[in-house]
Design a protein around this motif. Structure first.
Motif, PDB file in Angstrom:
ATOM      1  N   ALA B 383       0.485  -0.395  -0.203  1.00 45.52           N
ATOM      2  CA  ALA B 383      -0.063   0.584   0.209  1.00 45.52           C
ATOM      3  C   ALA B 383       0.795   1.381   0.027  1.00 45.52           C
ATOM      4  O   ALA B 383       0.466   2.435  -0.399  1.00 45.52           O
ATOM      5  CB  ALA B 383      -0.864  -0.133   1.305  1.00 45.52           C
ATOM      6  N   PHE B 386       2.600   1.544  -3.462  1.00 49.27           N
ATOM      7  CA  PHE B 386       1.292   2.376  -4.330  1.00 49.27           C
ATOM      8  C   PHE B 386       1.053   4.323  -4.433  1.00 49.27           C
ATOM      9  O   PHE B 386       0.969   4.242  -5.279  1.00 49.27           O
ATOM     10  CB  PHE B 386       0.252   1.848  -4.199  1.00 49.27           C
ATOM     11  N   ALA B 387       1.343   4.212  -2.997  1.00 52.50           N
ATOM     12  CA  ALA B 387       1.267   5.554  -2.890  1.00 52.50           C
ATOM     13  C   ALA B 387       2.249   6.344  -3.812  1.00 52.50           C
ATOM     14  O   ALA B 387       1.991   6.892  -3.544  1.00 52.50           O
ATOM     15  CB  ALA B 387       0.959   6.217  -2.070  1.00 52.50           C
ATOM     16  N   ARG B 455      -8.537  -9.115  -1.656  1.00 51.96           N
ATOM     17  CA  ARG B 455      -7.843  -8.398  -0.999  1.00 51.96           C
ATOM     18  C   ARG B 455      -6.842  -7.257  -0.967  1.00 51.96           C
ATOM     19  O   ARG B 455      -6.718  -6.129  -0.245  1.00 51.96           O
ATOM     20  CB  ARG B 455      -7.415  -9.099   0.216  1.00 51.96           C
ATOM     21  N   ILE B 457      -7.227  -5.851  -4.308  1.00 53.33           N
ATOM     22  CA  ILE B 457      -7.679  -4.783  -4.978  1.00 53.33           C
ATOM     23  C   ILE B 457      -8.363  -3.511  -3.735  1.00 53.33           C
ATOM     24  O   ILE B 457      -7.710  -2.424  -3.767  1.00 53.33           O
ATOM     25  CB  ILE B 457      -8.694  -4.973  -5.702  1.00 53.33           C
ATOM     26  N   GLU B 458      -8.779  -4.236  -2.995  1.00 53.95           N
ATOM     27  CA  GLU B 458      -9.533  -3.281  -1.441  1.00 53.95           C
ATOM     28  C   GLU B 458      -8.246  -2.667  -1.185  1.00 53.95           C
ATOM     29  O   GLU B 458      -8.121  -1.452  -0.567  1.00 53.95           O
ATOM     30  CB  GLU B 458      -9.998  -4.474  -0.545  1.00 53.95           C
ATOM     31  N   LEU B 459      -7.194  -3.156  -0.700  1.00 53.36           N
ATOM     32  CA  LEU B 459      -5.962  -2.933   0.309  1.00 53.36           C
ATOM     33  C   LEU B 459      -5.779  -1.785  -0.997  1.00 53.36           C
ATOM     34  O   LEU B 459      -5.370  -0.536  -0.297  1.00 53.36           O
ATOM     35  CB  LEU B 459      -4.700  -3.745   0.147  1.00 53.36           C
ATOM     36  N   MET B 460      -5.314  -1.756  -2.071  1.00 51.02           N
ATOM     37  CA  MET B 460      -4.589  -0.431  -2.894  1.00 51.02           C
ATOM     38  C   MET B 460      -5.556   0.437  -2.937  1.00 51.02           C
ATOM     39  O   MET B 460      -5.515   1.948  -3.249  1.00 51.02           O
ATOM     40  CB  MET B 460      -4.705  -0.760  -4.488  1.00 51.02           C
ATOM     41  N   GLY B 461      -6.745   0.616  -3.194  1.00 53.93           N
ATOM     42  CA  GLY B 461      -8.402   1.663  -3.180  1.00 53.93           C
ATOM     43  C   GLY B 461      -8.186   2.154  -1.875  1.00 53.93           C
ATOM     44  O   GLY B 461      -8.569   3.160  -2.258  1.00 53.93           O
ATOM     45  N   ALA B 462      -8.409   1.229  -0.629  1.00 58.43           N
ATOM     46  CA  ALA B 462      -8.331   2.587   0.191  1.00 58.43           C
ATOM     47  C   ALA B 462      -7.037   3.161   0.501  1.00 58.43           C
ATOM     48  O   ALA B 462      -7.907   4.551   1.284  1.00 58.43           O
ATOM     49  CB  ALA B 462      -8.393   1.552   1.138  1.00 58.43           C
ATOM     50  N   ALA B 463      -5.846   2.879  -0.006  1.00 62.49           N
ATOM     51  CA  ALA B 463      -4.834   3.601   0.391  1.00 62.49           C
ATOM     52  C   ALA B 463      -4.948   4.726  -0.491  1.00 62.49           C
ATOM     53  O   ALA B 463      -4.630   5.438  -0.225  1.00 62.49           O
ATOM     54  CB  ALA B 463      -3.522   2.467   0.044  1.00 62.49           C
ATOM     55  N   GLY B 464      -4.680   4.229  -2.045  1.00 62.23           N
ATOM     56  CA  GLY B 464      -5.153   5.304  -2.423  1.00 62.23           C
ATOM     57  C   GLY B 464      -5.933   6.996  -2.415  1.00 62.23           C
ATOM     58  O   GLY B 464      -5.618   7.907  -2.188  1.00 62.23           O
ATOM     59  N   ILE B 465      -6.771   6.240  -1.588  1.00 61.26           N
ATOM     60  CA  ILE B 465      -8.112   6.986  -1.317  1.00 61.26           C
ATOM     61  C   ILE B 465      -7.709   8.307  -0.146  1.00 61.26           C
ATOM     62  O   ILE B 465      -7.581   9.470  -0.165  1.00 61.26           O
ATOM     63  CB  ILE B 465      -9.849   6.457  -1.185  1.00 61.26           C
TER      64      ILE B 465
END
Lengths: 80, 565
Positions: B383, B386-387, B455, B457-465
């Protein structure tokens, strides 16, 4: 010149929102094996991701505050 | 009959050759040497061959097994990509240095369990790596090269002492596993930790990579620290100390990768974090964990080389790859920036990209109650990267505002190398089963199973938001052309100053001692000369001689009287 920070963020925000929604939806819809600890339970990945992003922002602030050198990179202190 | 030649020797033979070749023939020679070496790897069955006797020690120059085959394929594919990449610039010395580095590293892989040959080949790779830094045109490259040489000198010293003690204790016996608790094992373990960039020794990688040329940075990413990971997996599997060391590397790497303005240094820190993940898996030591190390090392080599190649294109255009100066470059160099984003997604473990399948394998290996803290660190690392390696540069590359004035242009060969790197990042991510089939304990898991995919894509989506929200609201610091102090600031600042001071004092002490010795020797010489002169005239008439004569006559008289009595 100061530039807007939100300009390019829009499409990425939408992408991340779609990823989050898709991930949570799939996680709750799929037949998932029992979690070995609380961090592996459905929905916990979102909390880990948000926490990791917060870690990145705090690290950046902390490092810039404590460890940043002055001016442009010319940091060879052993320059004679 | 298959040829029993260590594949690394092909690259070492090609290294002096490229020094003499014209510019147009050098990139094909690098790629052809890598292809020939890959043919040697894939054209043989597993086993030991190429026995020679050197200085009374029996050694096999080729030992092929599943462990070194995976690393060898990754390194040689990367060398082919670098071969294409180098066609965009002219530097025959760097081409030879890259081949020496790659040749040393690949030779070290394929000597297998033979420690002495491994040490020799790894030291050669270290010399090649130093040459790569010296061959760069970066203004700080000579000083960075000297610092790099000091690190490799220290590592080679530990290797030498460890190998000598090991030879004394075990003779010529070839041992697959070494005890880190023994004296010889401790030295070898310390040397390998330096090579892998463990905490306290983690600074050399970012120092070297950020001062190397674009092609040199890609080569250093692939051929230096990853050799340490390989050797730790071979000689120290299931060593418990590696778990906290790996976790510390993940924390340090993620911390600095988040804050560094120089994207090449940031990528090097991210690589340190991923190497930490590998070390932690080696420390876990289960069959699944060791298989995950193999796969993850493979994807680290490909993905980080691709990332450095993409960043190298930006360096070629702007003169540097700092987040603070890449604003709007996405519109000037769309292909290079797209490759950069693809490589960033691969490094972050996004589904469909190179490191996702091996990251899921690593998470499966750590998915136990005892190692849940490692599992959390592995997840968080994905995560964070990704950020900071996808969203942060992307917001600047494609952001508002005018682009910096370009000082150059990425050559066709550099763009080609970056595109090929991005292609491999996608190809491995979308079809990872062939890579899983290469690992020693074949991985049978499916990375695209719904629970694993959901798990991630949820992790990366939350990190991105979360990251984008904080970025837009100004919580992330504005990008400035600053440099961050790390451990190297200590030895480049106070320690270097202390070293200079000690040197001055030592010179003065030496000078004073030299002068004192000179005075003393002059006086001693005078006294000795005087004595010699005295001895040269034993019969010169003197008062003492008369007394001696009287004493002698007296003694004769006494003896004569005693004889009569």
């Amino acid at each position: 010149m100061k530039t807007s920070r939100s300009g390019a963020a829009g499409p990425w925000f939408v992408l991340c929102l779609a990823l989050l929604a898709g991930g949570i939806g799939l996680e709750f819809a799929a037949d998932i094996a029992p979690a070995f600890w609380v961090g592996a339970k459905p929905g916990a990945a979102a909390a880990i991701g948000a926490g990791a992003a917060a870690f990145a922002v705090i690290s950046a602030n902390l490092a810039r505050f404590i460890l940043a050198g002055r001016g442009e990179r010319s940091d060879d202190a052993d320059r004679s | 009959m298959p040829i029993a030649l260590n594949p690394g020797f092909v690259l070492l033979l090609a290294a002096p050759l490229v020094l003499a070749l014209p510019r147009g023939l050098r990139p094909p020679t690098i790629a052809a040497a890598a292809f020939a070496a890959l043919w040697l790897v894939l054209g043989r069955d597993f086993g030991v061959a190429g026995f020679v006797r050197q200085m009374g020690v029996e050694m096999a120059t080729l030992q092929l097994d599943a462990l070194n085959q995976v690393f060898g394929i990754a390194l040689l594919i990367t060398l082919m990509l670098i071969g294409a990449y180098t066609s965009g610039r002219q530097n025959r010395f760097e081409d030879a240095a890259i081949l020496t580095l790659a040749g040393g590293a690949v030779s070290a892989l394929f000597v297998g369990d033979h420690l002495i040959l491994f040490v020799a080949a790894a030291s050669l790779a270290g010399l090649g790596a130093t040459w790569v830094v010296f061959a760069s045109s970066h203004p700080d490259a000579p000083r960075a090269g000297v610092r790099f040489m000091v690190w490799h000198g220290l590592e080679s010293l530990f290797f030498l002492v460890g190998a000598a003690l090991h030879l004394v204790a075990h003779g010529e016996a070839v041992e697959a596993h070494i005890d880190a608790g023994s004296l010889s094992g401790g030295f070898i373990f310390a040397a390998l930790l330096i090579r892998a960039g463990a905490p306290l020794a983690h600074v050399w990688l970012k120092d070297a990579v950020s001062r190397a040329s674009p092609a040199g940075a890609a080569a250093l990413s692939a051929f230096t620290a990853m050799l340490g990971v390989y050797a730790l997996a071979r000689f120290f599997p299931a060593e418990p100390m590696l778990m906290p060391i790996g976790a510390a590397m993940i924390a340090i790497g993620a911390f600095y990768a988040s804050a560094e303005d120089d994207l090449r240094a940031s990528a090097a820190y991210a690589q340190i974090a991923h190497i930490g993940l590998c070390l932690a898996l080696i420390g876990i030591g289960s069959r699944l964990a060791l298989a995950a190390v193999e796969g993850h090392a493979f994807t680290i080599i490909i993905a980080f080389s691709a990332l450095q190649m993409g960043l190298g294109c930006i360096v070629q255009i702007l003169g540097d790859a700092r987040v603070s100066m890449i604003g709007g470059v996405g519109r000037v160099a769309p292909i290079s920036c797209a490759c950069l984003i693809v490589a960033g997604l691969a490094v972050a473990g996004a589904p469909g990209f190179a490191m996702y399948p091996t990251l899921t394998a690593a998470l499966s290996a750590a998915a136990q109650w005892d190692t849940r803290w490692l599992w959390l660190a592995f997840s968080g690392l994905s995560a964070v990267l990704f950020a900071v390696l996808v969203l942060r540069p992307a917001l600047r590359l494609y952001g508002a505002g005018a682009a910096q004035p370009a000082i150059g242009k990425a050559a066709y060969g550099m763009v080609l190398g970056s595109v090929l790197g991005a292609f491999f990042c996608l190809a491995i991510g979308l079809a990872p089963q062939w890579l899983f089939g290469l690992t020693p304990s074949e991985l049978t898991m499916s990375p695209f199973a719904p629970d694993r995919l959901a798990r991630q894509i949820e992790l990366m989506g939350a990190a991105g938001i979360a990251f984008l929200s904080m970025y837009v609201f100004g919580l992330f610091p504005r990008e400035r052309g600053t440099s961050l102090a790390d451990l190297d600031a200590l030895y480049r600042g106070p320690v270097a100053g202390a070293g200079r001071w000690i040197g001055i004092v030592a010179l003065r002490v030496f000078g004073a001692a030299d002068r004192a010795a000179e005075v003393l020797s002059t006086r001693l010489g005078g006294a000795t000369g005087f004595l010699m002169r005295q001895l040269d005239h034993p019969y010169r008439p003197r008062l003492a001689s008369a007394a001696q004569l009287v004493a002698l006559v007296g003694l004769i008289l006494v003896a004569a009287l005693a004889g009569r009595l």
